[in-house]
Design a protein around this motif. Structure first.
Motif, short mmCIF file in Angstrom:
data_model
loop_
_atom_site.label_atom_id
_atom_site.label_comp_id
_atom_site.label_asym_id
_atom_site.label_seq_id
_atom_site.Cartn_x
_atom_site.Cartn_y
_atom_site.Cartn_z
N SER A 1 0.60 -1.02 0.04
CA SER A 1 0.00 0.09 -0.11
C SER A 1 1.06 1.32 0.03
CB SER A 1 -0.94 -0.28 2.05
OG SER A 1 -1.79 -1.28 1.17
N GLY A 2 2.15 1.23 -0.75
CA GLY A 2 2.93 2.32 -1.09
C GLY A 2 4.11 2.83 0.39
N ARG A 3 4.06 1.24 0.37
CA ARG A 3 5.57 1.52 1.33
C ARG A 3 6.45 0.90 0.81
NH1 ARG A 3 1.69 -1.33 5.17
NH2 ARG A 3 1.35 -0.04 7.03
N PRO A 4 7.82 1.62 1.14
CA PRO A 4 8.30 1.36 0.09
C PRO A 4 8.97 -0.05 -0.18
CG PRO A 4 9.80 2.78 1.97
CD PRO A 4 7.90 2.63 1.77
N TYR A 5 9.93 -0.56 -0.65
CA TYR A 5 10.25 -1.32 -1.92
C TYR A 5 11.70 -1.19 -2.18
CZ TYR A 5 8.36 -1.88 -5.95
OH TYR A 5 7.80 -1.49 -6.98
N VAL A 6 13.11 -2.63 -2.05
CA VAL A 6 14.21 -2.02 -2.77
C VAL A 6 14.37 -3.25 -3.99
CG1 VAL A 6 16.92 -1.31 -2.73
CG2 VAL A 6 14.31 -0.19 -1.52
N PHE A 7 14.53 -4.01 -4.27
CA PHE A 7 15.51 -4.83 -5.01
C PHE A 7 16.42 -4.65 -5.11
CE2 PHE A 7 11.55 -5.09 -7.47
CZ PHE A 7 11.17 -6.47 -7.39
N VAL A 8 17.60 -5.53 -4.70
CA VAL A 8 18.55 -5.16 -3.75
C VAL A 8 20.07 -6.78 -4.36
CG1 VAL A 8 18.59 -4.06 -2.50
CG2 VAL A 8 18.73 -6.41 -2.27
N ASN A 9 21.07 -6.68 -5.20
CA ASN A 9 21.76 -7.80 -5.47
C ASN A 9 22.97 -7.82 -4.06
OD1 ASN A 9 24.13 -9.74 -5.48
ND2 ASN A 9 23.78 -9.32 -8.22
N CYS A 10 23.22 -8.43 -3.08
CA CYS A 10 23.94 -7.52 -1.54
C CYS A 10 25.53 -8.66 -2.28
CB CYS A 10 24.36 -8.26 -0.04
SG CYS A 10 22.43 -7.76 -0.08
N GLN A 11 25.27 -9.54 -3.53
CA GLN A 11 26.55 -9.85 -3.21
C GLN A 11 27.18 -8.51 -4.65
OE1 GLN A 11 26.82 -12.16 -1.19
NE2 GLN A 11 28.71 -13.41 -2.74
N THR A 12 27.04 -8.16 -5.48
CA THR A 12 27.21 -6.90 -6.29
C THR A 12 27.44 -5.83 -5.83
OG1 THR A 12 25.01 -6.56 -7.51
CG2 THR A 12 27.08 -8.07 -8.17
N GLY A 13 26.17 -5.50 -4.62
CA GLY A 13 26.02 -4.79 -4.55
C GLY A 13 25.09 -3.20 -5.05
N GLN A 14 24.33 -4.22 -5.61
CA GLN A 14 22.89 -3.12 -6.52
C GLN A 14 22.16 -3.07 -5.38
OE1 GLN A 14 21.89 -5.45 -9.96
NE2 GLN A 14 19.94 -3.68 -10.31
N GLY A 15 21.55 -1.67 -5.46
CA GLY A 15 20.28 -1.31 -4.90
C GLY A 15 20.34 -1.21 -3.09
N ILE A 16 21.76 -1.03 -3.09
CA ILE A 16 22.46 -1.12 -1.73
C ILE A 16 22.42 0.55 -1.38
CG2 ILE A 16 24.32 -0.52 0.03
CD1 ILE A 16 23.45 -3.32 -0.34
N GLU A 17 22.75 1.55 -2.20
CA GLU A 17 22.01 3.27 -1.99
C GLU A 17 20.52 3.44 -1.72
OE1 GLU A 17 24.82 5.78 -1.90
OE2 GLU A 17 26.69 4.43 -2.18
N ASP A 18 20.24 2.48 -2.86
CA ASP A 18 18.70 2.91 -2.05
C ASP A 18 18.35 3.10 -1.15
OD1 ASP A 18 18.53 3.11 -4.80
OD2 ASP A 18 17.76 1.85 -5.29
N VAL A 19 18.55 1.70 -0.55
CA VAL A 19 18.92 1.40 0.83
C VAL A 19 19.28 2.08 2.10
CG1 VAL A 19 18.85 -0.72 2.47
CG2 VAL A 19 18.84 -1.00 0.90
N VAL A 20 20.16 2.66 2.11
CA VAL A 20 20.66 3.55 2.88
C VAL A 20 20.15 5.11 3.06
CG1 VAL A 20 23.05 4.68 2.80
CG2 VAL A 20 23.74 2.63 2.58
N GLU A 21 20.01 5.27 1.39
CA GLU A 21 18.89 6.67 1.52
C GLU A 21 18.08 6.79 1.69
OE1 GLU A 21 19.97 9.92 0.50
OE2 GLU A 21 22.09 8.48 -0.78
N ASP A 22 17.57 5.76 2.22
CA ASP A 22 15.83 5.67 2.43
C ASP A 22 16.23 5.45 4.76
OD1 ASP A 22 13.27 4.81 2.28
OD2 ASP A 22 13.28 3.81 3.67
N ILE A 23 17.24 4.80 4.73
CA ILE A 23 17.56 4.56 6.48
C ILE A 23 18.02 6.45 6.40
CG2 ILE A 23 19.52 4.26 7.77
CD1 ILE A 23 19.65 1.40 6.59
N ILE A 24 18.86 6.60 5.84
CA ILE A 24 19.12 8.38 6.50
C ILE A 24 18.27 9.06 6.21
CG2 ILE A 24 20.14 10.21 5.71
CD1 ILE A 24 22.87 8.81 4.43
N ARG A 25 17.12 9.36 5.51
CA ARG A 25 15.72 9.63 4.92
C ARG A 25 15.12 9.57 6.42
NH1 ARG A 25 15.16 9.18 0.40
NH2 ARG A 25 13.66 6.93 0.42
#
Length: 222
Positions: free
Chosen positions: A182-206
């Protein structure tokens, strides 16, 4: 029993065994530290302290981004969600010690032991909740729901590189995540390569650090 503690923001990270909770922390923490935020990690497991020892090896010994004593392992000895929800006393006691020892910390990260889709954190323990699943569970995973998937502050869908190998359709997972959350955020990531990690960090900071700029320190490993 609820212990009084100072208000250092606390993040809870939950998810099934093997979904990538520890690896997510290993990826997110160096980015936060590089931006100047000082973190402490509490890793819960039922019997062993293996995950905490792994993070000590990677984050302290290999990457040298944080002191080993800022990564603490707890063997809860019981059902994983009990120590983070029904009776978080053991975690609250550790947090109380941390806050007395180093009240200047910017963030405390609490990793749950591997659990199921009903995982949630007590509001007395965590201010912000990340729930992580992985693509190997199939593209039906998000729509099956559960408190963790539905109510977490951020849903992380990990191991997206496996989608072609397990017949998972990421567009279906995206559609269902949007619908069930219902509108809450979600992120697709690949923890092995780091893809999407910056998006996770940005949501934490915000969301939990409220874009607060960290205090400039000469030595970020202390």
């Amino acid at each position: 029993m609820v212990l009084k503690n100072k208000k250092i923001p606390k993040i809870g990270i939950g998810g099934p065994v093997g979904s990538g909770k520890t690896r997510l922390i290993e990826r997110v923490v160096p980015v936060l530290i590089e931006r100047g935020y000082r973190c402490c990690i509490i890793s819960n497991d039922v019997i062993s302290k293996e995950d905490a020892q792994r993070m000590q090896r990677i984050l302290s010994t290999e990457l040298k981004v944080m002191p080993e004593n800022m990564i603490i392992g707890i063997a809860t000895g019981g059902c994983p969600h009990t120590a983070i929800r029904e009776d978080p006393t053991i975690n609250l006691a550790v947090i109380d010690e941390i806050e007395k020892k180093d009240p200047s910390l910017d963030l405390i990260i609490i990793e749950s032991g591997g659990d199921n889709v009903m995982t949630t954190f007590s509001p007395a323990l965590a201010d912000y909740f990340i729930y992580i699943i992985d693509v190997s569970g199939g593209d039906k995973y998000p729509r099956k729901g559960g408190l963790g998937i539905e109510s977490c502050d951020l849903l992380v869908i990990n191991k997206i590189d496996l989608a072609p190998h397990v017949g998972a359709d990421l567009s279906i997972m995206k559609r269902d995540a949007e619908k069930i959350r219902s509108g809450r955020p979600y992120v697709f990531v690949n923890c092995q390569t780091g893809q999407g990690i910056e998006d996770v960090v940005e949501d934490i900071i915000r969301s939990i650090l409220f874009d607060k700029k960290p205090v400039v320190r000469k030595d970020r490993t202390k």
